[in-house]
Design a protein around this motif. Structure first.
Motif, PDB file in Angstrom:
ATOM      1  N   GLU A  57      -6.385  -1.258  -8.356  1.00  0.00           N
ATOM      2  CA  GLU A  57      -7.486  -0.773  -7.522  1.00  0.00           C
ATOM      3  C   GLU A  57      -7.304   0.696  -7.140  1.00  0.00           C
ATOM      4  O   GLU A  57      -8.277   1.398  -6.877  1.00  0.00           O
ATOM      5  N   ALA A  58      -6.051   1.144  -7.116  1.00  0.00           N
ATOM      6  CA  ALA A  58      -5.813   2.552  -6.789  1.00  0.00           C
ATOM      7  C   ALA A  58      -6.000   3.449  -8.017  1.00  0.00           C
ATOM      8  O   ALA A  58      -5.832   4.663  -7.932  1.00  0.00           O
ATOM      9  N   ASN A  64       0.774   4.045  -3.013  1.00  0.00           N
ATOM     10  CA  ASN A  64       0.463   5.432  -2.694  1.00  0.00           C
ATOM     11  C   ASN A  64       1.534   6.377  -3.248  1.00  0.00           C
ATOM     12  O   ASN A  64       1.231   7.427  -3.811  1.00  0.00           O
ATOM     13  N   SER A  98       0.818  -1.214   0.000  1.00  0.00           N
ATOM     14  CA  SER A  98       0.000   0.000   0.000  1.00  0.00           C
ATOM     15  C   SER A  98       0.854   1.269   0.000  1.00  0.00           C
ATOM     16  O   SER A  98       0.537   2.225  -0.701  1.00  0.00           O
ATOM     17  N   SER A  99       1.961   1.288   0.740  1.00  0.00           N
ATOM     18  CA  SER A  99       2.759   2.514   0.782  1.00  0.00           C
ATOM     19  C   SER A  99       3.415   2.775  -0.579  1.00  0.00           C
ATOM     20  O   SER A  99       3.498   3.920  -1.035  1.00  0.00           O
ATOM     21  N   GLU A 122      -6.464  -6.306 -14.687  1.00  0.00           N
ATOM     22  CA  GLU A 122      -5.515  -5.729 -13.735  1.00  0.00           C
ATOM     23  C   GLU A 122      -4.145  -5.460 -14.364  1.00  0.00           C
ATOM     24  O   GLU A 122      -3.354  -4.681 -13.824  1.00  0.00           O
ATOM     25  N   ASN A 137      -2.684 -12.461 -12.467  1.00  0.00           N
ATOM     26  CA  ASN A 137      -3.706 -11.442 -12.240  1.00  0.00           C
ATOM     27  C   ASN A 137      -4.883 -11.644 -13.183  1.00  0.00           C
ATOM     28  O   ASN A 137      -4.775 -12.315 -14.203  1.00  0.00           O
ATOM     29  N   GLN A 138      -5.999 -11.025 -12.825  1.00  0.00           N
ATOM     30  CA  GLN A 138      -7.124 -10.952 -13.747  1.00  0.00           C
ATOM     31  C   GLN A 138      -6.681 -10.092 -14.932  1.00  0.00           C
ATOM     32  O   GLN A 138      -5.908  -9.142 -14.746  1.00  0.00           O
ATOM     33  N   LYS A 188      -2.398  -5.813  -8.408  1.00  0.00           N
ATOM     34  CA  LYS A 188      -3.812  -5.687  -8.063  1.00  0.00           C
ATOM     35  C   LYS A 188      -4.056  -4.388  -7.296  1.00  0.00           C
ATOM     36  O   LYS A 188      -4.984  -3.649  -7.587  1.00  0.00           O
ATOM     37  N   GLN A 189      -3.187  -4.109  -6.309  1.00  0.00           N
ATOM     38  CA  GLN A 189      -3.355  -2.879  -5.528  1.00  0.00           C
ATOM     39  C   GLN A 189      -3.186  -1.639  -6.402  1.00  0.00           C
ATOM     40  O   GLN A 189      -3.905  -0.656  -6.242  1.00  0.00           O
ATOM     41  N   GLY A 206       1.711 -10.266  -7.876  1.00  0.00           N
ATOM     42  CA  GLY A 206       0.257 -10.334  -8.074  1.00  0.00           C
ATOM     43  C   GLY A 206      -0.486  -9.327  -7.212  1.00  0.00           C
ATOM     44  O   GLY A 206      -1.222  -8.468  -7.730  1.00  0.00           O
ATOM     45  N   PRO A 207      -0.298  -9.400  -5.879  1.00  0.00           N
ATOM     46  CA  PRO A 207      -0.941  -8.410  -5.011  1.00  0.00           C
ATOM     47  C   PRO A 207      -0.545  -6.971  -5.351  1.00  0.00           C
ATOM     48  O   PRO A 207      -1.382  -6.057  -5.285  1.00  0.00           O
ATOM     49  N   LYS A 221      -6.279   3.270 -14.906  1.00  0.00           N
ATOM     50  CA  LYS A 221      -7.371   4.138 -15.335  1.00  0.00           C
ATOM     51  C   LYS A 221      -6.856   5.533 -15.691  1.00  0.00           C
ATOM     52  O   LYS A 221      -7.323   6.166 -16.619  1.00  0.00           O
TER      53      LYS A 221
END
Lengths: 406, 285
Positions: A255-256, A227, A223-224, A282, A278-279, A251-252, A247-248, A260
């Motif tokens: 999602e952030a 960000n 997450s850091s 993603e 991953n999907q 994905k993160q 993978g994670p 996009k």
């Protein structure tokens, strides 16, 4: 009475259990694939494959073994090499360097193989190269893409180097992504060395590195990092985080809202195996640069034939993919075959001398040739982008790319 | 402000994941005195069942719902056949459960070909609050973790079954004399702990992808959490897991991740040195 019987049977159970596990630990893990015919005068040529059949790298090791079996079968079906059949000795390095050294010694000292091909990770190469080349006095071919700088005599590398993976890829990324790069990385030798090379290229092509950061190999929470990427408006994430973290991480990032807002993912070990991590949405638009992608089989007849052969002989989970050293294994064996043919014998000195300038016209992704005196391999390189779960080739090298090593 | 909110959410969600993974481990360690080294592989089994459900064409949530029951049943059988022979020898129990874990892990590695496989979540995408994007599935995990915590607490503190479990832990001989079948209690407690691991695996597999070392990744963190929290109660390991999870996710925000990784363990060791009984000690639920 009941109690006594119970104890006895448990002890018996435990002892037989111990015997079984012992047998699994020492006996299994070696396989011999003899040729269907023999040459009584000279005996077979022995090829050793030392790779990770079990453990974390099993997905790569099994694919490499499959490729070796396919190539050796092909050579044997055509009458062998120098009129002698090839016998394949496969030894499991178990994704564990301490297990590997013992097993590789078995290959070199007991089976006395004429050449060893294998190893996936750099740590594995470093663990087994000494038993093979120095003490074992045998030829060693390392098939995986890696960080370069392996210049030990009698070690021949047939996978892509940082120069091959970056020289054309980084300018493409700057053009098709942007100038602001982030280099999130797993903390071991390959990312450190690759990043040093990539950073130079990024800066010399007008880009800038916003941050370069290293993570423990088993970290799965980013997450850091995510960000930092979002808040610094990074254009290109040049990733060298490896599974299980990758993978994670992707994905993160997804999602952030990184993709996009037009961000570009790049990862130079991404091949058909890693698409499943991953999907599809993603990693939409993820760019990779390798010596082979399966989509090439459609328009390159040679790649198409090899891919079809492989899929026919080994349908299932282990894919012929560049990131798992499968294509490097193919090139390695074929280059070695060409060298043995030229030398007319299989001793280390003569084969190494011929392998130094060996060439092959047919391999997955195109021809390949060793750079004389460098023990590294020139090959075609392709840039591909992930589109709804498959790759699309977006750029290809003009001719063979120089490894720029040693 | 936005990034503070995101940071708080991400840290909370990772804390929740660690709590979820540690719950079953804590219950088995506290209520039975067994350090179950196969717990990580129960998590992996839960994840694998979810993957099987998803690939067989059923909606993902059916596999997720089935996972705790199947893993719980598996745990029950395992306790009957193997674990109960270890109660008098805790060290042997560690080795034995480690061996069981190893067997499960390598079997699943073989079944999935050692690959890393994505499993999609039933509720995907992100929840958008203005410029703040948070993962919808992580939000679900936080909610489910809270629900499971409350339900487990009520089960242990407010039901007759919970009373029997605690009585068995406190004094097995007296519990047997009072007509409680301790062996049945042990069996169902172990099954319950396994089921929680199965649920954890099912819920976290969309976040972390399915791979053979998924369980072992969390095992060490789980044990540290149990140590920090204190053995002997339900609340102890949960509190410990909260602390470890939040620390592991929060420290990388303020320092190099490689240092943060080590620092969590250093802090835990220092803490245990000065408070060996853990955060919450003593006989309570």
């Amino acid at each position: 009475m009941f109690n006594d019987q119970f104890k006895l049977s448990r002890r018996r159970f435990l002892s037989s259990f111990a015997v079984t596990t012992g047998a699994i630990a020492t006996g299994a893990g070696s396989w011999v694939f003899p040729a269907g015919w023999a040459n009584a005068a000279a005996g077979p040529i022995k090829v050793g494959i030392a790779t990770d059949i079990t453990g974390a790298m099993a997905y790569a090791g099994n694919a490499d073994t499959n490729v070796a079996r396919m190539v050796v079968k092909e050579i044997n079906d055509k009458g062998g090499l120098l009129g002698r059949p090839i016998e394949l000795y496969v030894e499991d390095t178990a994704s564990n360097e301490s297990v590997a050294v013992g097993n590789v010694r078995k290959l070199v000292q007991r089976e006395k193989v004429d050449m060893v091909l294998g190893g996936v990770t750099s740590s594995m190469r470093n663990a087994i190269k000494d038993p093979i080349v120095a003490r074992g006095k045998t030829l060693y071919i390392y098939p995986q893409l890696y960080e370069g700088k392996e210049c030990t005599p009698y070690i021949f590398c047939t996978g892509p180097t940082p120069a091959q993976q970056c020289d054309e890829f980084i300018p493409w990324l700057i053009k098709n992504g942007g100038k602001r790069f982030a280099l999130p990385s797993a903390n071991y030798v390959w990312p450190h060395t690759l990043n040093a090379y990539a950073r130079k290229l990024i800066e010399s092509h007008g880009g800038e590195v916003i941050f370069e950061e290293y993570y423990p190999l088993d970290q799965v929470e980013f997450s850091s990092t995510v960000n930092k990427i979002i808040s610094n408006k990074v254009d290109v994430v040049f990733n060298t985080i490896i599974p299980p973290g990758v993978g994670p991480f992707f994905k993160q990032l997804y999602e952030a809202g990184f993709l996009k807002s037009g961000g570009r993912l790049a990862c130079v070990y991404y091949d058909e195996n890693t698409l499943n991590i991953n999907q599809p949405e993603e990693i939409e638009g993820l760019a990779s640069c390798l010596d082979y992608f399966k989509v090439l089989a459609k328009d390159d007849p040679v790649s198409g034939r090899i891919q079809a052969d492989y899929d026919k002989q080994f349908p299932g989970k282990f894919l012929l993919a560049a990131g798992s050293a499968a294509t490097g294994t193919y090139r390695g064996l074929k280059l070695w075959e060409a060298a043995v043919k030229e030398a007319g014998k299989v001793d280390r000195e003569s084969v190494a001398a011929a392998l130094d300038h060996a060439k092959i016209a047919e391999a997955p992704g195109g021809p390949a040739e060793m750079v004389p005196g460098k023990r590294h391999c020139k090959m075609n390189m392709y840039t591909a982008v992930a589109k709804s779960g498959t790759y699309e080739i977006v750029a290809r090298s003009q001719g063979l790319v120089d490894p720029k090593e040693c | 402000m936005d990034s503070v909110l995101i940071a708080a959410f991400e840290i909370l969600s990772f804390g929740a994941i660690i709590v979820l993974v540690t719950l079953g481990l804590g219950i088995i360690a506290s209520m039975m005195g067994i350090f179950n080294f196969a717990q990580g592989e129960f998590v992996l089994l839960g994840a694998y069942i979810t993957y099987l459900g998803a690939t067989s064409g059923l909606p993902v949530w059916t596999g997720m719902l089935a996972a705790p029951f199947i893993v719980g049943a598996f745990g029950f059988v395992l306790e009957r056949l193997i674990i109960r022979r270890f109660y008098l020898a805790p060290i042997v129990a560690m080795l034995g459960t480690y061996a069981i874990g190893l067997i499960i892990r390598e079997c699943i590695r073989g079944l999935i070909g050692g690959r890393y496989i994505s499993v999609s979540e039933p509720i995907g995408g992100s929840l958008d609050f203005g410029d703040v994007h948070v993962s919808a599935w992580r939000f679900v995990i936080i909610v489910v973790t809270l629900l499971v915590m409350v339900a487990s607490y009520l089960l242990l503190a407010r039901t007759t079954f919970g009373l029997k479990i605690r009585a068995t832990l406190e004094n097995p001989a007296l519990a047997r004399a009072s007509g409680i079948s301790t062996s049945a209690i042990y069996g169902s407690t172990f099954a319950f702990g396994a089921a929680l691991a199965g649920l954890a695996g099912a819920l976290v597999v969309p976040v972390f992808t399915l791979f053979a070392d998924l369980g072992i990744r969390f095992l060490i963190q789980g044990f540290v959490a149990v140590m920090v929290g204190g053995i002997g109660s339900f609340a102890g390991p949960v509190a410990g897991a909260g602390v470890i999870g939040v620390l592991s996710a929060a420290l990388p925000w303020v320092m190099a991740p490689v240092i943060a990784d080590v620092l969590v363990f250093v802090l835990a060791i220092v803490f245990i040195k000065f408070r060996p009984q853990g955060l919450l000690s003593g006989r309570r639920v």
